[in-house]
Design a protein around this motif. Structure first.
Motif, PDB file in Angstrom:
ATOM      1  N   GLY A 154      30.143  12.525 -10.935  1.00 53.64           N
ATOM      2  CA  GLY A 154      31.001  13.684 -10.713  1.00 53.64           C
ATOM      3  C   GLY A 154      30.402  14.628  -9.683  1.00 53.64           C
ATOM      4  O   GLY A 154      31.109  15.187  -8.845  1.00 53.64           O
ATOM      5  N   GLY A 155      29.077  14.810  -9.742  1.00 57.92           N
ATOM      6  CA  GLY A 155      28.394  15.644  -8.749  1.00 57.92           C
ATOM      7  C   GLY A 155      28.526  15.082  -7.354  1.00 57.92           C
ATOM      8  O   GLY A 155      28.707  15.822  -6.379  1.00 57.92           O
ATOM      9  N   PHE A 156      28.464  13.752  -7.245  1.00 53.52           N
ATOM     10  CA  PHE A 156      28.631  13.099  -5.944  1.00 53.52           C
ATOM     11  C   PHE A 156      30.044  13.327  -5.408  1.00 53.52           C
ATOM     12  O   PHE A 156      30.234  13.655  -4.238  1.00 53.52           O
ATOM     13  CB  PHE A 156      28.335  11.604  -6.064  1.00 53.52           C
ATOM     14  CG  PHE A 156      28.557  10.841  -4.793  1.00 53.52           C
ATOM     15  CD1 PHE A 156      27.716  11.023  -3.707  1.00 53.52           C
ATOM     16  CD2 PHE A 156      29.615   9.954  -4.686  1.00 53.52           C
ATOM     17  CE1 PHE A 156      27.925  10.319  -2.524  1.00 53.52           C
ATOM     18  CE2 PHE A 156      29.825   9.255  -3.515  1.00 53.52           C
ATOM     19  CZ  PHE A 156      28.983   9.432  -2.430  1.00 53.52           C
ATOM     20  N   LYS A 157      31.024  13.175  -6.269  1.00 52.22           N
ATOM     21  CA  LYS A 157      32.411  13.397  -5.847  1.00 52.22           C
ATOM     22  C   LYS A 157      32.624  14.848  -5.418  1.00 52.22           C
ATOM     23  O   LYS A 157      33.349  15.125  -4.471  1.00 52.22           O
ATOM     24  CB  LYS A 157      33.378  13.003  -6.963  1.00 52.22           C
ATOM     25  CG  LYS A 157      33.421  11.506  -7.188  1.00 52.22           C
ATOM     26  CD  LYS A 157      34.274  11.138  -8.373  1.00 52.22           C
ATOM     27  CE  LYS A 157      34.238   9.635  -8.602  1.00 52.22           C
ATOM     28  NZ  LYS A 157      35.003   9.236  -9.785  1.00 52.22           N
ATOM     29  N   LEU A 158      31.975  15.771  -6.129  1.00 51.13           N
ATOM     30  CA  LEU A 158      32.057  17.177  -5.734  1.00 51.13           C
ATOM     31  C   LEU A 158      31.462  17.375  -4.342  1.00 51.13           C
ATOM     32  O   LEU A 158      32.035  18.092  -3.518  1.00 51.13           O
ATOM     33  CB  LEU A 158      31.332  18.065  -6.747  1.00 51.13           C
ATOM     34  CG  LEU A 158      31.242  19.548  -6.377  1.00 51.13           C
ATOM     35  CD1 LEU A 158      32.625  20.169  -6.296  1.00 51.13           C
ATOM     36  CD2 LEU A 158      30.383  20.284  -7.386  1.00 51.13           C
ATOM     37  N   ALA A 159      30.334  16.740  -4.076  1.00 51.62           N
ATOM     38  CA  ALA A 159      29.705  16.860  -2.756  1.00 51.62           C
ATOM     39  C   ALA A 159      30.644  16.353  -1.663  1.00 51.62           C
ATOM     40  O   ALA A 159      30.660  16.893  -0.550  1.00 51.62           O
ATOM     41  CB  ALA A 159      28.389  16.096  -2.727  1.00 51.62           C
ATOM     42  N   LEU A 160      31.439  15.348  -1.969  1.00 45.43           N
ATOM     43  CA  LEU A 160      32.378  14.803  -0.979  1.00 45.43           C
ATOM     44  C   LEU A 160      33.522  15.760  -0.663  1.00 45.43           C
ATOM     45  O   LEU A 160      34.085  15.715   0.428  1.00 45.43           O
ATOM     46  CB  LEU A 160      32.943  13.463  -1.466  1.00 45.43           C
ATOM     47  CG  LEU A 160      31.946  12.315  -1.581  1.00 45.43           C
ATOM     48  CD1 LEU A 160      32.639  11.077  -2.150  1.00 45.43           C
ATOM     49  CD2 LEU A 160      31.304  11.992  -0.237  1.00 45.43           C
ATOM     50  N   VAL A 161      33.859  16.641  -1.603  1.00 45.87           N
ATOM     51  CA  VAL A 161      34.948  17.600  -1.394  1.00 45.87           C
ATOM     52  C   VAL A 161      34.684  18.455  -0.164  1.00 45.87           C
ATOM     53  O   VAL A 161      35.598  18.760   0.603  1.00 45.87           O
ATOM     54  CB  VAL A 161      35.154  18.495  -2.644  1.00 45.87           C
ATOM     55  CG1 VAL A 161      36.062  19.666  -2.363  1.00 45.87           C
ATOM     56  CG2 VAL A 161      35.693  17.666  -3.794  1.00 45.87           C
TER      57      VAL A 161
END
Length: 192
Positions: free
Chosen positions: A34-41
């Motif tokens: 989830g943290g990785f996906k947030l970084a992609l935002v």
């Protein structure tokens, strides 16, 4: 392996701007994916779609101010200055008399306010923005407005929110200091 890399990147970002990234590292501890996906935002929300820095950051700063997060507002101002937007223009745009702001920034502020309020005049404002910057620039304004709201709301939802500090007074003082000390960087200003 992913978690430590993300946390390091978030901490480095926080150190660069004097911004508390505890809520981001907390998310990584809860769920590295989830943290990785947030970084992609941020790849989307930081993309300006060809829009100049001044109107992009005018919309983003307006949205941050609307969501009432003082530390996020300081961060948005620091990033705008880093992109070349003059502090005096930002200060004018944030003032109650936005007519002192550069015309492009005033229009972008008006756009973001209308989007956030679901103003009935939004179609006319969208038309004016599209006439000025085209469809691509309009996408940049939309990304800026979403970005300005996204992180403060996420932060507040995780229990890390903070209300706006007296950011306008801070900005006026920093603008005055920057005028007195040529070459003073906005990133250093966020540290005190």
């Amino acid at each position: 392996m992913l978690g430590p890399l993300l946390k390091h990147a978030f901490r480095r970002f926080g150190a660069r701007y004097g911004y508390d990234t505890a809520y981001l590292t907390e998310l990584v501890d809860l769920d590295a994916g989830g943290g990785f996906k947030l970084a992609l935002v941020s790849y989307f929300t930081d993309h300006r779609f060809g829009l100049e820095a001044a109107p992009y950051f005018a919309a983003r700063i307006t949205a941050v101010r609307h969501t009432d997060c003082g530390s996020c507002l300081r961060l948005a101002i620091a990033r705008a200055c880093e992109a070349g937007v003059p502090m005096a223009a930002i200060s004018a745009m944030l003032s109650d008399d936005a007519s002192r702001a550069p015309r492009e920034m005033a229009l972008a502020r008006h756009y973001a306010e209308a989007v956030l309020a679901n103003d009935p005049t939004l179609p006319q404002i969208v038309g004016a923005c599209e006439a000025r910057w085209g469809k691509r620039g309009l996408a940049g304004l939309a990304a800026a407005t979403v970005s300005g709201s996204f992180y403060p709301l996420l932060k507040r939802g995780l229990g890390h929110g903070n209300t706006c500090e007296p950011v306008l007074a801070w900005l006026a003082a920093e603008t005055k200091r920057a005028d007195e000390v040529p070459g003073r960087s906005m990133a250093r200003m966020t540290h005190g």
